[in-house]
Scaffold this motif. Structure first.
Motif, PDB file in Angstrom:
ATOM      1  N   ILE A 126       0.837  -1.209   0.000  1.00 40.56           N
ATOM      2  CA  ILE A 126       0.000   0.000   0.000  1.00 40.56           C
ATOM      3  C   ILE A 126       0.869   1.256   0.000  1.00 40.56           C
ATOM      4  CG2 ILE A 126      -1.694   1.338   1.307  1.00 40.56           C
ATOM      5  CD1 ILE A 126      -2.813  -1.134  -0.100  1.00 40.56           C
ATOM      6  N   GLN A 127       1.923   1.258   0.798  1.00 41.02           N
ATOM      7  CA  GLN A 127       2.816   2.410   0.830  1.00 41.02           C
ATOM      8  C   GLN A 127       3.500   2.633  -0.520  1.00 41.02           C
ATOM      9  OE1 GLN A 127       5.531   2.092   4.224  1.00 41.02           O
ATOM     10  NE2 GLN A 127       4.309   3.669   5.236  1.00 41.02           N
ATOM     11  N   GLU A 128       3.931   1.536  -1.155  1.00 42.40           N
ATOM     12  CA  GLU A 128       4.590   1.647  -2.456  1.00 42.40           C
ATOM     13  C   GLU A 128       3.653   2.219  -3.521  1.00 42.40           C
ATOM     14  OE1 GLU A 128       6.181  -2.128  -3.508  1.00 42.40           O
ATOM     15  OE2 GLU A 128       7.760  -2.069  -1.988  1.00 42.40           O
ATOM     16  N   HIS A 129       2.359   2.044  -3.324  1.00 37.44           N
ATOM     17  CA  HIS A 129       1.375   2.572  -4.269  1.00 37.44           C
ATOM     18  C   HIS A 129       0.895   3.969  -3.868  1.00 37.44           C
ATOM     19  CE1 HIS A 129       1.243  -1.575  -5.764  1.00 37.44           C
ATOM     20  NE2 HIS A 129       0.610  -1.110  -6.819  1.00 37.44           N
ATOM     21  N   GLY A 130       1.568   4.581  -2.907  1.00 32.21           N
ATOM     22  CA  GLY A 130       1.222   5.940  -2.506  1.00 32.21           C
ATOM     23  C   GLY A 130      -0.026   6.037  -1.666  1.00 32.21           C
ATOM     24  N   GLY A 131      -0.400   4.929  -1.021  1.00 29.67           N
ATOM     25  CA  GLY A 131      -1.607   4.917  -0.210  1.00 29.67           C
ATOM     26  C   GLY A 131      -1.333   4.750   1.262  1.00 29.67           C
ATOM     27  N   SER A 132      -2.390   4.452   2.017  1.00 22.75           N
ATOM     28  CA  SER A 132      -2.251   4.254   3.458  1.00 22.75           C
ATOM     29  C   SER A 132      -3.240   3.177   3.899  1.00 22.75           C
ATOM     30  CB  SER A 132      -2.540   5.550   4.218  1.00 22.75           C
ATOM     31  OG  SER A 132      -3.885   5.952   4.015  1.00 22.75           O
ATOM     32  N   ILE A 133      -2.942   2.569   5.039  1.00 22.28           N
ATOM     33  CA  ILE A 133      -3.853   1.586   5.625  1.00 22.28           C
ATOM     34  C   ILE A 133      -3.950   1.851   7.121  1.00 22.28           C
ATOM     35  CG2 ILE A 133      -1.954  -0.104   5.804  1.00 22.28           C
ATOM     36  CD1 ILE A 133      -4.144  -2.301   5.506  1.00 22.28           C
ATOM     37  N   GLU A 134      -5.160   1.871   7.624  1.00 30.75           N
ATOM     38  CA  GLU A 134      -5.415   2.135   9.038  1.00 30.75           C
ATOM     39  C   GLU A 134      -6.249   1.003   9.619  1.00 30.75           C
ATOM     40  OE1 GLU A 134      -7.369   5.881   9.077  1.00 30.75           O
ATOM     41  OE2 GLU A 134      -5.570   7.021   8.535  1.00 30.75           O
ATOM     42  N   VAL A 135      -6.120   0.808  10.925  1.00 28.64           N
ATOM     43  CA  VAL A 135      -6.877  -0.255  11.591  1.00 28.64           C
ATOM     44  C   VAL A 135      -7.556   0.294  12.832  1.00 28.64           C
ATOM     45  CG1 VAL A 135      -4.791  -1.010  12.835  1.00 28.64           C
ATOM     46  CG2 VAL A 135      -6.743  -2.573  12.628  1.00 28.64           C
ATOM     47  N   GLU A 136      -8.791  -0.106  13.035  1.00 23.92           N
ATOM     48  CA  GLU A 136      -9.545   0.207  14.249  1.00 23.92           C
ATOM     49  C   GLU A 136     -10.118  -1.095  14.784  1.00 23.92           C
ATOM     50  OE1 GLU A 136     -12.504   3.227  13.705  1.00 23.92           O
ATOM     51  OE2 GLU A 136     -11.297   4.266  12.203  1.00 23.92           O
ATOM     52  N   SER A 137     -10.056  -1.274  16.087  1.00 23.40           N
ATOM     53  CA  SER A 137     -10.551  -2.529  16.654  1.00 23.40           C
ATOM     54  C   SER A 137     -10.872  -2.381  18.127  1.00 23.40           C
ATOM     55  CB  SER A 137      -9.503  -3.635  16.468  1.00 23.40           C
ATOM     56  OG  SER A 137     -10.014  -4.888  16.864  1.00 23.40           O
ATOM     57  N   GLU A 138     -11.832  -3.190  18.555  1.00 24.45           N
ATOM     58  CA  GLU A 138     -12.188  -3.301  19.965  1.00 24.45           C
ATOM     59  C   GLU A 138     -12.322  -4.782  20.290  1.00 24.45           C
ATOM     60  OE1 GLU A 138     -12.580  -1.181  22.399  1.00 24.45           O
ATOM     61  OE2 GLU A 138     -12.322   0.698  21.281  1.00 24.45           O
ATOM     62  N   PRO A 139     -11.684  -5.252  21.348  1.00 26.74           N
ATOM     63  CA  PRO A 139     -11.820  -6.670  21.713  1.00 26.74           C
ATOM     64  C   PRO A 139     -13.287  -7.071  21.840  1.00 26.74           C
ATOM     65  CG  PRO A 139     -10.089  -5.642  23.008  1.00 26.74           C
ATOM     66  CD  PRO A 139     -10.767  -4.539  22.252  1.00 26.74           C
ATOM     67  N   GLY A 140     -13.642  -8.137  21.147  1.00 29.37           N
ATOM     68  CA  GLY A 140     -15.007  -8.629  21.185  1.00 29.37           C
ATOM     69  C   GLY A 140     -15.967  -7.903  20.264  1.00 29.37           C
ATOM     70  N   GLN A 141     -15.486  -6.823  19.608  1.00 31.87           N
ATOM     71  CA  GLN A 141     -16.370  -6.010  18.767  1.00 31.87           C
ATOM     72  C   GLN A 141     -15.969  -6.015  17.294  1.00 31.87           C
ATOM     73  OE1 GLN A 141     -19.141  -4.526  20.068  1.00 31.87           O
ATOM     74  NE2 GLN A 141     -18.539  -5.590  21.948  1.00 31.87           N
ATOM     75  N   GLY A 142     -14.879  -6.710  16.954  1.00 26.91           N
ATOM     76  CA  GLY A 142     -14.480  -6.777  15.551  1.00 26.91           C
ATOM     77  C   GLY A 142     -13.378  -5.795  15.188  1.00 26.91           C
ATOM     78  N   THR A 143     -12.996  -5.832  13.923  1.00 23.08           N
ATOM     79  CA  THR A 143     -11.872  -5.038  13.424  1.00 23.08           C
ATOM     80  C   THR A 143     -12.208  -4.442  12.062  1.00 23.08           C
ATOM     81  OG1 THR A 143     -10.297  -6.488  14.566  1.00 23.08           O
ATOM     82  CG2 THR A 143      -9.421  -5.115  12.785  1.00 23.08           C
ATOM     83  N   THR A 144     -11.729  -3.226  11.829  1.00 23.79           N
ATOM     84  CA  THR A 144     -11.920  -2.552  10.545  1.00 23.79           C
ATOM     85  C   THR A 144     -10.582  -2.102   9.988  1.00 23.79           C
ATOM     86  OG1 THR A 144     -14.137  -1.758  11.101  1.00 23.79           O
ATOM     87  CG2 THR A 144     -12.953  -0.576   9.370  1.00 23.79           C
ATOM     88  N   PHE A 145     -10.292  -2.511   8.760  1.00 22.66           N
ATOM     89  CA  PHE A 145      -9.121  -2.030   8.032  1.00 22.66           C
ATOM     90  C   PHE A 145      -9.604  -1.093   6.931  1.00 22.66           C
ATOM     91  CE2 PHE A 145      -7.248  -5.847   9.864  1.00 22.66           C
ATOM     92  CZ  PHE A 145      -5.978  -5.414  10.197  1.00 22.66           C
ATOM     93  N   THR A 146      -8.997   0.084   6.851  1.00 25.20           N
ATOM     94  CA  THR A 146      -9.337   1.052   5.814  1.00 25.20           C
ATOM     95  C   THR A 146      -8.128   1.289   4.920  1.00 25.20           C
ATOM     96  OG1 THR A 146     -10.922   2.146   7.288  1.00 25.20           O
ATOM     97  CG2 THR A 146     -10.159   3.383   5.352  1.00 25.20           C
ATOM     98  N   VAL A 147      -8.271   0.938   3.656  1.00 22.87           N
ATOM     99  CA  VAL A 147      -7.208   1.115   2.670  1.00 22.87           C
ATOM    100  C   VAL A 147      -7.550   2.309   1.790  1.00 22.87           C
ATOM    101  CG1 VAL A 147      -6.033   0.100   0.684  1.00 22.87           C
ATOM    102  CG2 VAL A 147      -6.644  -1.346   2.637  1.00 22.87           C
ATOM    103  N   THR A 148      -6.632   3.253   1.704  1.00 21.64           N
ATOM    104  CA  THR A 148      -6.830   4.439   0.856  1.00 21.64           C
ATOM    105  C   THR A 148      -5.741   4.468  -0.208  1.00 21.64           C
ATOM    106  OG1 THR A 148      -7.753   5.656   2.750  1.00 21.64           O
ATOM    107  CG2 THR A 148      -7.075   6.953   0.834  1.00 21.64           C
ATOM    108  N   LEU A 149      -6.148   4.604  -1.462  1.00 28.29           N
ATOM    109  CA  LEU A 149      -5.211   4.606  -2.590  1.00 28.29           C
ATOM    110  C   LEU A 149      -5.544   5.769  -3.529  1.00 28.29           C
ATOM    111  CD1 LEU A 149      -5.375   0.806  -3.414  1.00 28.29           C
ATOM    112  CD2 LEU A 149      -3.297   2.009  -2.680  1.00 28.29           C
ATOM    113  N   PRO A 150      -4.528   6.315  -4.223  1.00 28.59           N
ATOM    114  CA  PRO A 150      -4.822   7.339  -5.225  1.00 28.59           C
ATOM    115  C   PRO A 150      -5.694   6.743  -6.333  1.00 28.59           C
ATOM    116  CG  PRO A 150      -2.468   7.266  -4.705  1.00 28.59           C
ATOM    117  CD  PRO A 150      -3.080   6.040  -4.076  1.00 28.59           C
ATOM    118  N   ALA A 151      -6.734   7.475  -6.695  1.00 32.39           N
ATOM    119  CA  ALA A 151      -7.586   7.016  -7.799  1.00 32.39           C
ATOM    120  C   ALA A 151      -6.858   7.183  -9.109  1.00 32.39           C
ATOM    121  CB  ALA A 151      -8.892   7.804  -7.800  1.00 32.39           C
ATOM    122  N   SER A 152      -7.167   6.306 -10.056  1.00 32.10           N
ATOM    123  CA  SER A 152      -6.552   6.390 -11.371  1.00 32.10           C
ATOM    124  C   SER A 152      -7.058   7.635 -12.088  1.00 32.10           C
ATOM    125  CB  SER A 152      -6.886   5.141 -12.178  1.00 32.10           C
ATOM    126  OG  SER A 152      -6.249   5.193 -13.430  1.00 32.10           O
TER     127      SER A 152
END
Length: 212
Positions: free
Chosen positions: A185-211
């Motif tokens: 993701i970094q090599e493609h000029g983007g970013s990845i973030e993670v949010e999570s709570e024990p017992g409540q699940g996890t969310t990964f957000t990937v952001t990339l430059p649009a073509s």
């Protein structure tokens, strides 16, 4: 010689001999022992290939990639595992009517989302929901992958992309999957973030430059 070829040749030799012995053997104890050898060789080979991928990632070969189609293709690959693990998939994007494109290496994009989907499935051993959304916001594309699994402890979140760090049990993970994902993701000029709570699940957000 290429290291990955050597690893594959070694795996083929060991697995070939072990499977040949399994077919010839009449003793259940021997068959079980050979089955353990086969399973462990496959696991070790997977770890070695991930190490090679981490250490010697090939240069990107970029093209126009329909990211929604990539997500669909990854889900298709994992369809049987998703069914077996009793995971319900909810997606919010339209691949055909509103395609979202990025200028990226298609194989590496597949690697990113296969890793994220597999991690999400592993986090829901008793079943759950995998939610996937994809949207374009101005000059960027945002893909969000959410599971309803066991979540990640707060103290572990800052280390989640570090090499060899894993929240899985010993022998169940190498701790390289998310490191490789982060690097791609970094090599493609983007970013990845993670949010999570024990017992409540996890969310990964990937952001990339649009073509363009």
């Amino acid at each position: 010689r290429d290291d990955s070829v050597s690893v594959q040749e070694m795996e083929n030799v060991i697995l070939g001999r072990a499977e040949q012995l399994m077919r010839k053997s009449q003793e259940e104890t021997t068959k079980k022992s050979l089955g353990v050898i086969v399973a462990q060789v496959e696991r070790i080979t997977k770890i070695m290939n991930q190490l090679l991928t981490f250490a010697r990632r090939k240069p990107s070969e970029r093209s126009q990639v329909n990211l929604g189609q990539t997500l669909d293709d990854c889900l298709e690959v994992l369809q049987e595992r998703i069914r077996r693990m009793r995971v319900h998939v909810e997606s919010r994007y339209e691949t055909l009517l509103h395609p979202v494109y990025v200028h990226a290496d298609p194989d590496q994009m597949s690697q990113v989302f296969l890793n994220l989907f597999i991690n999400a499935i592993h986090a829901m051993p008793d079943g759950g929901t995998l939610r996937i959304s994809l949207e374009r916001t101005n000059s960027h594309v945002k893909a969000v992958v959410t599971d309803t699994g066991h979540g990640i402890p707060k103290d572990d979140l800052p280390k989640i992309f570090a090499p060899f760090f894993t929240t899985k049990e010993i022998g169940q993970g190498t701790g390289l999957g998310l490191t490789v994902v982060h690097g791609i993701i970094q090599e493609h000029g983007g970013s990845i973030e993670v949010e999570s709570e024990p017992g409540q699940g996890t969310t990964f957000t990937v952001t990339l430059p649009a073509s363009k």
